[in-house]
Scaffold this motif. Structure first.
Motif, PDB file in Angstrom:
ATOM      1  N   ASN A 202       0.822  -1.214   0.000  1.00  0.00           N
ATOM      2  CA  ASN A 202       0.000   0.000   0.000  1.00  0.00           C
ATOM      3  C   ASN A 202       0.854   1.261   0.000  1.00  0.00           C
ATOM      4  N   MET A 203       1.965   1.214   0.720  1.00  0.00           N
ATOM      5  CA  MET A 203       2.851   2.372   0.765  1.00  0.00           C
ATOM      6  C   MET A 203       3.455   2.642  -0.612  1.00  0.00           C
ATOM      7  N   VAL A 204       3.818   1.563  -1.321  1.00  0.00           N
ATOM      8  CA  VAL A 204       4.409   1.710  -2.652  1.00  0.00           C
ATOM      9  C   VAL A 204       3.377   2.200  -3.657  1.00  0.00           C
ATOM     10  N   VAL A 205       2.173   1.575  -3.635  1.00  0.00           N
ATOM     11  CA  VAL A 205       1.181   1.931  -4.649  1.00  0.00           C
ATOM     12  C   VAL A 205       0.630   3.335  -4.442  1.00  0.00           C
ATOM     13  N   SER A 206       0.640   3.839  -3.217  1.00  0.00           N
ATOM     14  CA  SER A 206       0.155   5.199  -2.988  1.00  0.00           C
ATOM     15  C   SER A 206       1.024   6.205  -3.736  1.00  0.00           C
ATOM     16  N   GLN A 207       2.326   5.952  -3.761  1.00  0.00           N
ATOM     17  CA  GLN A 207       3.226   6.821  -4.519  1.00  0.00           C
ATOM     18  C   GLN A 207       3.022   6.631  -6.025  1.00  0.00           C
ATOM     19  N   TYR A 208       2.840   5.367  -6.420  1.00  0.00           N
ATOM     20  CA  TYR A 208       2.609   5.079  -7.829  1.00  0.00           C
ATOM     21  C   TYR A 208       1.315   5.745  -8.310  1.00  0.00           C
ATOM     22  N   GLU A 209       0.261   5.660  -7.505  1.00  0.00           N
ATOM     23  CA  GLU A 209      -1.024   6.243  -7.892  1.00  0.00           C
ATOM     24  C   GLU A 209      -0.921   7.746  -8.044  1.00  0.00           C
ATOM     25  N   TRP A 210      -0.150   8.377  -7.172  1.00  0.00           N
ATOM     26  CA  TRP A 210       0.008   9.834  -7.263  1.00  0.00           C
ATOM     27  C   TRP A 210       0.614  10.214  -8.609  1.00  0.00           C
ATOM     28  N   ILE A 211       1.616   9.435  -9.035  1.00  0.00           N
ATOM     29  CA  ILE A 211       2.255   9.700 -10.332  1.00  0.00           C
ATOM     30  C   ILE A 211       1.300   9.350 -11.472  1.00  0.00           C
ATOM     31  N   ALA A 212       0.634   8.182 -11.352  1.00  0.00           N
ATOM     32  CA  ALA A 212      -0.255   7.725 -12.416  1.00  0.00           C
ATOM     33  C   ALA A 212      -1.406   8.698 -12.658  1.00  0.00           C
ATOM     34  N   ASN A 213      -1.898   9.334 -11.598  1.00  0.00           N
ATOM     35  CA  ASN A 213      -3.011  10.280 -11.732  1.00  0.00           C
ATOM     36  C   ASN A 213      -2.605  11.557 -12.448  1.00  0.00           C
ATOM     37  N   LYS A 214      -1.308  11.793 -12.536  1.00  0.00           N
ATOM     38  CA  LYS A 214      -0.823  12.975 -13.250  1.00  0.00           C
ATOM     39  C   LYS A 214      -0.660  12.709 -14.745  1.00  0.00           C
ATOM     40  N   LEU A 215      -0.684  11.426 -15.127  1.00  0.00           N
ATOM     41  CA  LEU A 215      -0.486  11.077 -16.525  1.00  0.00           C
ATOM     42  C   LEU A 215      -1.808  11.085 -17.282  1.00  0.00           C
ATOM     43  N   PRO A 216      -1.767  11.350 -18.587  1.00  0.00           N
ATOM     44  CA  PRO A 216      -3.004  11.429 -19.376  1.00  0.00           C
ATOM     45  C   PRO A 216      -3.518  10.067 -19.850  1.00  0.00           C
ATOM     46  N   PHE A 217      -2.908   8.974 -19.402  1.00  0.00           N
ATOM     47  CA  PHE A 217      -3.318   7.645 -19.830  1.00  0.00           C
ATOM     48  C   PHE A 217      -3.158   6.676 -18.658  1.00  0.00           C
ATOM     49  N   PRO A 218      -3.956   5.573 -18.639  1.00  0.00           N
ATOM     50  CA  PRO A 218      -3.851   4.593 -17.551  1.00  0.00           C
ATOM     51  C   PRO A 218      -2.556   3.807 -17.641  1.00  0.00           C
ATOM     52  N   THR A 219      -2.022   3.420 -16.484  1.00  0.00           N
ATOM     53  CA  THR A 219      -0.768   2.668 -16.443  1.00  0.00           C
ATOM     54  C   THR A 219      -0.959   1.424 -15.581  1.00  0.00           C
ATOM     55  N   PRO A 220      -1.521   0.347 -16.150  1.00  0.00           N
ATOM     56  CA  PRO A 220      -1.787  -0.864 -15.375  1.00  0.00           C
ATOM     57  C   PRO A 220      -0.516  -1.595 -14.975  1.00  0.00           C
ATOM     58  N   PHE A 221      -0.609  -2.352 -13.874  1.00  0.00           N
ATOM     59  CA  PHE A 221       0.526  -3.102 -13.362  1.00  0.00           C
ATOM     60  C   PHE A 221      -0.008  -4.381 -12.729  1.00  0.00           C
ATOM     61  N   PRO A 222       0.632  -5.530 -12.971  1.00  0.00           N
ATOM     62  CA  PRO A 222       0.056  -6.817 -12.553  1.00  0.00           C
ATOM     63  C   PRO A 222       0.219  -7.156 -11.076  1.00  0.00           C
ATOM     64  N   ILE A 223      -0.576  -6.521 -10.220  1.00  0.00           N
ATOM     65  CA  ILE A 223      -0.601  -6.903  -8.806  1.00  0.00           C
ATOM     66  C   ILE A 223      -1.856  -7.735  -8.549  1.00  0.00           C
ATOM     67  N   ALA A 224      -3.011  -7.209  -8.885  1.00  0.00           N
ATOM     68  CA  ALA A 224      -4.272  -7.940  -8.749  1.00  0.00           C
ATOM     69  C   ALA A 224      -5.247  -7.383  -9.758  1.00  0.00           C
ATOM     70  N   HIS A 225      -5.865  -8.277 -10.493  1.00  0.00           N
ATOM     71  CA  HIS A 225      -6.834  -7.879 -11.520  1.00  0.00           C
ATOM     72  C   HIS A 225      -6.221  -6.887 -12.507  1.00  0.00           C
ATOM     73  N   GLY A 226      -4.921  -6.961 -12.692  1.00  0.00           N
ATOM     74  CA  GLY A 226      -4.268  -6.166 -13.716  1.00  0.00           C
ATOM     75  C   GLY A 226      -3.981  -4.732 -13.344  1.00  0.00           C
ATOM     76  N   SER A 227      -4.192  -4.320 -12.091  1.00  0.00           N
ATOM     77  CA  SER A 227      -4.014  -2.919 -11.745  1.00  0.00           C
ATOM     78  C   SER A 227      -3.123  -2.759 -10.522  1.00  0.00           C
ATOM     79  N   PHE A 228      -2.154  -1.896 -10.634  1.00  0.00           N
ATOM     80  CA  PHE A 228      -1.260  -1.594  -9.518  1.00  0.00           C
ATOM     81  C   PHE A 228      -1.835  -0.392  -8.779  1.00  0.00           C
ATOM     82  N   THR A 229      -2.855  -0.649  -7.983  1.00  0.00           N
ATOM     83  CA  THR A 229      -3.532   0.408  -7.247  1.00  0.00           C
ATOM     84  C   THR A 229      -3.787  -0.052  -5.822  1.00  0.00           C
ATOM     85  N   SER A 230      -4.075   0.904  -4.944  1.00  0.00           N
ATOM     86  CA  SER A 230      -4.386   0.555  -3.563  1.00  0.00           C
ATOM     87  C   SER A 230      -5.674  -0.264  -3.492  1.00  0.00           C
TER      88      SER A 230
END
Length: 290
Positions: A202-230
């Motif tokens: 959760n600590m890692v993905v919170s930082q990732y989500e902050w960056i991902a929300n600044k991008l104009p496109f989705p950035t999936p990552f294979p943690i669960a159900h294809g998404s690297f999110t909290s």
């Protein structure tokens, strides 16, 4: 599917009711497959799983559609740890209020040639130094093949039943860790996983989500159900297997295929050195503990 001239593709905006009315006009059967595996700044889970589903149901009711099939997800529950599954449940409830005879289909995690499950695991194994497994990978899944799901939906469409809830799950239950091991065995590579506590994930993905929300496109990552999110990390707190309280493949006369052999043969494309090669990996491997 349909012969030449029998399939028409239409552009529409799920937020525009007139577009949806035009899309379902003249239809006697409507199947809603619209869903979202991660939120973006353009569409939240509520936008897609609840609001869009309601609009489609309203359009179907107004158009006099005789059968409406809504594809939800196995694990949809109002008390689910994941917002994804809570909104799936909220969407089901909202649709029933508008279209009481709706048939709801809850498939387990779907795999197949272009899936966002095994494919993403394999892709990540080739591009990352390790694959993170949260809390030991003990979350249970009952993967179902895409062809079995499509066959079930067609059987439902052709049947005379309405207002049912169907659970579509494969014949076998796996932990997430076992599915990773199966993927590595199929691509003939050495399992390289890292056990990560959910607190660190959760600590890692919170930082990732902050960056991902600044991008104009989705950035999936294979943690669960294809998404690297909290939310994906939270989803691992529950299991995703059939409850057994609803009809499924057996009632539809379908025998779901197993997760092995030719059914996951598409993963051979990830073998090092070519389709018939790869590094021969052991069936079990120790993972690094963090």
């Amino acid at each position: 599917m349909g012969d030449l001239g029998q399939i028409n593709f239409m552009d529409f905006d799920v937020r525009t009711q007139s577009d949806l009315q035009k899309a379902v006009k003249g239809s006697n059967v409507v199947v809603n497959l619209i869903g979202r595996e991660m939120e973006t700044k353009n569409f939240t889970f509520e936008d897609v799983h609840v609001d869009a589903a309601k609009r489609i149901a309203e359009a179907c009711a107004e158009a006099g559609v005789s059968k409406f099939v809504h594809v939800s997800a196995l694990g949809a529950h109002e008390d689910a740890p994941s917002k994804y599954f809570r909104t799936k449940a909220a969407g089901e409830k909202a649709i029933k209020e508008i279209f009481p005879d709706v048939t709801i289909v809850r498939p387990a995690v779907i795999y197949g040639w272009e899936d966002r499950f095994f494919n993403r695991m394999a892709q990540a194994s080739k591009g990352l130094p390790f694959l993170p497994i949260v809390d030991g990978g003990e979350t249970k899944y009952q993967p179902v093949h895409v062809c079995d799901v499509s066959s079930a939906i067609m059987a439902i469409v052709k049947s005379n039943t309405k207002g049912q809830v169907y659970e579509l799950a494969g014949p076998d239950v796996f932990t997430l860790k076992e599915l990773y091991e199966l993927m590595f065995e199929t691509i003939r590579d050495y399992p390289n996983t890292l056990m990560v506590p959910s607190s660190i994930a959760n600590m890692v993905v919170s930082q990732y989500e902050w960056i991902a929300n600044k991008l104009p496109f989705p950035t999936p990552f294979p943690i669960a159900h294809g998404s690297f999110t909290s939310d994906a990390v939270k989803s691992l707190q529950a299991d995703y297997v059939a409850e057994g309280n609803f009809p499924g493949f057996e009632e539809l006369g379908i025998e779901p295929r197993k997760v092995d052999g030719l059914n996951i043969d598409y993963l051979r494309a990830y073998r090092a050195g070519g389709y018939d090669f790869g590094n021969v990996a052991p069936k079990t491997a120790a993972s690094t503990q963090l």
